[in-house]
Design a protein around this motif. Structure first.
Motif, mmCIF file in Angstrom:
data_model
loop_
_atom_site.group_PDB
_atom_site.id
_atom_site.type_symbol
_atom_site.label_atom_id
_atom_site.label_comp_id
_atom_site.label_asym_id
_atom_site.label_seq_id
_atom_site.Cartn_x
_atom_site.Cartn_y
_atom_site.Cartn_z
ATOM 1 N N ALA A 119 -22.817 20.439 8.694
ATOM 2 C CA ALA A 119 -22.863 20.759 10.122
ATOM 3 C C ALA A 119 -22.210 22.122 10.328
ATOM 4 O O ALA A 119 -21.686 22.716 9.386
ATOM 5 N N ASN A 120 -22.269 22.619 11.542
ATOM 6 C CA ASN A 120 -21.607 23.889 11.825
ATOM 7 C C ASN A 120 -20.738 23.760 13.082
ATOM 8 O O ASN A 120 -20.626 22.688 13.657
ATOM 9 N N SER A 121 -20.163 24.862 13.494
ATOM 10 C CA SER A 121 -19.230 24.826 14.615
ATOM 11 C C SER A 121 -19.910 24.463 15.930
ATOM 12 O O SER A 121 -19.258 23.977 16.847
ATOM 13 N N ASN A 122 -21.202 24.695 16.038
ATOM 14 C CA ASN A 122 -21.906 24.360 17.280
ATOM 15 C C ASN A 122 -21.874 22.862 17.562
ATOM 16 O O ASN A 122 -21.757 22.449 18.709
ATOM 17 N N PHE A 123 -21.989 22.042 16.533
ATOM 18 C CA PHE A 123 -21.934 20.595 16.716
ATOM 19 C C PHE A 123 -20.556 20.174 17.222
ATOM 20 O O PHE A 123 -20.445 19.376 18.153
ATOM 21 N N TYR A 124 -19.529 20.705 16.596
ATOM 22 C CA TYR A 124 -18.164 20.351 16.996
ATOM 23 C C TYR A 124 -17.869 20.847 18.411
ATOM 24 O O TYR A 124 -17.265 20.144 19.216
ATOM 25 N N TYR A 125 -18.310 22.063 18.730
ATOM 26 C CA TYR A 125 -18.049 22.592 20.064
ATOM 27 C C TYR A 125 -18.824 21.830 21.133
ATOM 28 O O TYR A 125 -18.339 21.675 22.256
ATOM 29 N N SER A 126 -19.999 21.351 20.828
ATOM 30 C CA SER A 126 -20.750 20.586 21.830
ATOM 31 C C SER A 126 -20.017 19.290 22.189
ATOM 32 O O SER A 126 -19.989 18.890 23.354
ATOM 33 N N ILE A 127 -19.390 18.648 21.213
ATOM 34 C CA ILE A 127 -18.594 17.455 21.503
ATOM 35 C C ILE A 127 -17.346 17.833 22.298
ATOM 36 O O ILE A 127 -16.941 17.126 23.224
ATOM 37 N N THR A 128 -16.748 18.961 21.964
ATOM 38 C CA THR A 128 -15.590 19.449 22.716
ATOM 39 C C THR A 128 -15.965 19.723 24.169
ATOM 40 O O THR A 128 -15.235 19.349 25.089
ATOM 41 N N LEU A 129 -17.105 20.352 24.364
ATOM 42 C CA LEU A 129 -17.574 20.655 25.711
ATOM 43 C C LEU A 129 -17.850 19.380 26.499
ATOM 44 O O LEU A 129 -17.441 19.251 27.659
ATOM 45 N N LEU A 130 -18.499 18.419 25.887
ATOM 46 C CA LEU A 130 -18.781 17.147 26.550
ATOM 47 C C LEU A 130 -17.494 16.394 26.869
ATOM 48 O O LEU A 130 -17.366 15.793 27.947
ATOM 49 N N PHE A 131 -16.527 16.432 25.966
ATOM 50 C CA PHE A 131 -15.239 15.784 26.190
ATOM 51 C C PHE A 131 -14.520 16.394 27.392
ATOM 52 O O PHE A 131 -13.965 15.681 28.233
ATOM 53 N N ASN A 132 -14.544 17.706 27.504
ATOM 54 C CA ASN A 132 -13.880 18.367 28.625
ATOM 55 C C ASN A 132 -14.625 18.154 29.932
ATOM 56 O O ASN A 132 -13.996 18.042 30.986
ATOM 57 N N VAL A 133 -15.947 18.069 29.893
ATOM 58 C CA VAL A 133 -16.703 17.754 31.103
ATOM 59 C C VAL A 133 -16.348 16.349 31.586
ATOM 60 O O VAL A 133 -16.180 16.114 32.787
ATOM 61 N N ALA A 134 -16.204 15.414 30.661
ATOM 62 C CA ALA A 134 -15.815 14.048 31.033
ATOM 63 C C ALA A 134 -14.416 14.030 31.653
ATOM 64 O O ALA A 134 -14.173 13.312 32.635
ATOM 65 N N GLN A 135 -13.500 14.831 31.111
ATOM 66 C CA GLN A 135 -12.159 14.910 31.704
ATOM 67 C C GLN A 135 -12.210 15.486 33.116
ATOM 68 O O GLN A 135 -11.519 15.003 34.021
ATOM 69 N N ILE A 136 -13.024 16.504 33.316
ATOM 70 C CA ILE A 136 -13.161 17.098 34.640
ATOM 71 C C ILE A 136 -13.757 16.092 35.619
ATOM 72 O O ILE A 136 -13.350 16.019 36.780
ATOM 73 N N LEU A 137 -14.709 15.281 35.145
ATOM 74 C CA LEU A 137 -15.276 14.245 36.004
ATOM 75 C C LEU A 137 -14.235 13.197 36.386
ATOM 76 O O LEU A 137 -14.220 12.723 37.532
ATOM 77 N N VAL A 138 -13.372 12.831 35.453
ATOM 78 C CA VAL A 138 -12.306 11.871 35.762
ATOM 79 C C VAL A 138 -11.386 12.434 36.835
ATOM 80 O O VAL A 138 -11.089 11.771 37.838
ATOM 81 N N VAL A 139 -10.945 13.649 36.647
ATOM 82 C CA VAL A 139 -9.992 14.258 37.580
ATOM 83 C C VAL A 139 -10.629 14.466 38.953
ATOM 84 O O VAL A 139 -10.025 14.146 39.981
ATOM 85 N N SER A 140 -11.847 14.977 38.987
ATOM 86 C CA SER A 140 -12.487 15.216 40.283
ATOM 87 C C SER A 140 -12.824 13.905 40.988
ATOM 88 O O SER A 140 -12.728 13.818 42.222
ATOM 89 N N ASP A 141 -13.200 12.875 40.236
ATOM 90 C CA ASP A 141 -13.495 11.581 40.842
ATOM 91 C C ASP A 141 -12.236 10.963 41.447
ATOM 92 O O ASP A 141 -12.261 10.450 42.564
#
Length: 172
Positions: A119-141
């Motif tokens: 795999a490459n860094s794009n796979f890892y970063y996509s999970i990082t991005l999704l994880f942070n979007v989920a955190q933002i959804l928790v906080v905003s909700d």
């Protein structure tokens, strides 16, 4: 941002791909991003300092340069303090599934990228991005539900049941 070691934050990939002469500008923009939320939140939540602290800790841990799991656990530990808001949250099931899936995929993609090389860094970063979007959804909700509850407690005078009769509000 001298250390671009991959972590669960958003900065490392962005700065690894950026031209060198833009580093200072984007470091300032990314770091000042946290402070833009302080004044509006402080004004809106001036009567609720504990919830303000929760929101600030969550925002700081999401936008931190080198976040750790401990930073996330710190603000997640505050969530049971507002257990009366759970039933009003909109996306809680989806967000919990995404957070758990990302938590399971972090070590898998790290192993595939660093040790196996498939795999490459794009796979890892996509999970990082999704994880942070989920955190933002928790906080905003939580922020939306908290403000909505406060609005109903202070401004709504007549509550009605589903059958149309007058209901009474019991605060616990």
């Amino acid at each position: 941002m001298p250390d671009l070691t991959p972590n669960i934050g958003l900065f490392w990939y962005f700065f690894a791909e950026m031209f060198e002469h833009f580093h200072l500008f984007f470091i300032c923009v990314f770091q000042i991003n946290v402070f833009f939320y302080t004044i509006p939140l402080s004004i809106k939540l001036k009567e609720h300092p504990v919830f303000l602290i929760f929101m600030q800790i969550a925002i700081i841990s999401i936008f931190k340069s080198y976040p750790t799991v401990g930073d996330i656990a710190l603000y997640m530990a505050f969530l049971p303090a507002w257990n009366h808001l759970y039933r009003f949250l909109k996306n809680i099931f989806l967000v919990l599934v995404v957070l758990l899936a990302c938590s399971a995929l972090f070590p898998v993609l790290w192993h595939l990228w660093i040790y196996v090389g498939s795999a490459n860094s794009n796979f890892y970063y996509s999970i990082t991005l999704l994880f942070n979007v989920a955190q933002i959804l928790v906080v905003s909700d939580y922020f939306y539900v908290y403000l909505r509850r406060e609005h109903h407690l202070t401004h709504v005078q007549y509550l009605k049941r589903k059958d149309g009769s007058e209901a009474t509000l019991v605060l616990k």
